[in-house]
Design a protein around this motif. Sequence first.
Motif, mmCIF file in Angstrom:
data_model
loop_
_atom_site.group_PDB
_atom_site.id
_atom_site.type_symbol
_atom_site.label_atom_id
_atom_site.label_comp_id
_atom_site.label_asym_id
_atom_site.label_seq_id
_atom_site.Cartn_x
_atom_site.Cartn_y
_atom_site.Cartn_z
ATOM 1 N N GLY A 86 -31.945 24.859 9.482
ATOM 2 C CA GLY A 86 -32.260 24.883 8.062
ATOM 3 C C GLY A 86 -31.036 24.648 7.189
ATOM 4 N N SER A 144 -29.737 20.812 7.852
ATOM 5 C CA SER A 144 -30.644 19.806 7.292
ATOM 6 C C SER A 144 -30.683 19.877 5.771
ATOM 7 N N SER A 145 -30.626 21.076 5.198
ATOM 8 C CA SER A 145 -30.609 21.183 3.735
ATOM 9 C C SER A 145 -29.309 20.637 3.158
ATOM 10 N N CYS A 171 -35.519 24.660 6.087
ATOM 11 C CA CYS A 171 -34.772 23.720 5.230
ATOM 12 C C CYS A 171 -35.223 23.835 3.783
#
Length: 470
Positions: A271, A274-275, A315
Amino acid sequence: MAADWLGSVVSINCGVTLGVYQGEVASVDQASQTISLRQPYHNGVKCPVPEVTFSAMDIKELKFLEIQKAVCKSGSDPRVMTEPAIMPSGRSIQSNRSTHSHVTSSTAPVTILRRAPAGSSTSRGPTQAALKKNGRNGAATGPMRPKDEECFGDATDEGLDTDFDFEGNLALFDKAAVFSQIDGTNVHSSRVHPHGNVTEQKPSSYRHDENILQVKPVVYRQITVPQHGGKEYCTDSGLVVPTVPYELHKRLLEAAECCGLSLERRLETIGVCSSQMALTLLGGPNRLTPKNVHQRPTVVLLCGPHIQGAQGISCGRHLANHEVEVFLFLPNFVKMQEQVTNELNLYIRTSRKQVASVKDLPTSPVDLLINCLDCHENLLLSEQAWYQSVADWANQNRAPVLSIDPPVSGQRQTIEAKWTLSLGLPLPSDVRDSRVYLCDLGIPKMVFQKVGINYHSPFGCKFVIPLHPA
């Protein structure tokens, strides 16, 4: 006594305009107050004329570089000599070295006394020699010694009326040779053996990106796998990253969980990474600023009821924490795994924009779509009606798509992605036009060895790196 100066090597400083001259005294004319130098050098460069004549009015300072031998053999001390009748009042000449063996100091100053012209601005009152004589002999009619002379000596103010000639002294250096060394034009310098053989050649200068220390050759294939996925990538620095089959990738994640890297910790890592990648794709600091709250980016997350969907929800939670407007699509009419429920409970505490129907998704274009619909375990998921309706909406929205943990080769891909993010090691994929990125899951090196993978981290200082087809 002017003939005593003939043959001596002198340096004549004529100020900023005329510069500095060196040469051998050829003649001294007392009547016209001139001195001539043969084979002169001007500011370190040989003059094109064989002889140069100077007037006493142009001379600022005169120094002896070498006193001719006839003067020393005559028995007189070369440090105190008769004036050649060309020096202005109060100025001195200095002997830098002598050719006679009995001279005790070759750098002692030679003082020349001359009557200054009437109204001369260079006259500074009684000379140092007069002050010295009158003050130390105790003559009542002589001037009193200055306080500086009592404290610091006789030559306290010697030469203070003359500015240092920076330009003249700078001209004496070989600037071309110095700058050639700085620019690296002398590429190599050789070390010569005493017998005349050249034993070593080494570079005399290095570029800013060159390493002066000898290092071992770089090994670009630092990751080897027991089962190859059929395709290879390379990083920006040239390191080879091979693909692995889905079965080997699954065993790697299971071994990581057995060693303590639980699924919850892995979801949090995915998370965050990817964020961070999504924030960069949205514009990063150029888009997300306190002064730009009226243009907050909009992201739509398409998640399924499985582990890949839980990764997308994690994410979305981090994106919402960074003031991104997030819409989460998650079907509520199918059974969800426990990890999906846990991530959803954390998400709704950050953002309540969750929809379960395609008709509730935004009708206007958005900034980014994040696809987490596909599942590696359930290959029939893409044939369900709700999945196909969401895929049609995504293709019609025409927003760029980021796919997290995309399908492997042979699985159907209904949503075309501009970017794909692989986890740990890339899986073989049929996607051709997508830009592949790799996420660091933080799996220890010992875990890779347990499944037969010889692993050296290719990430360097980053947690997400781009991969290029090898």
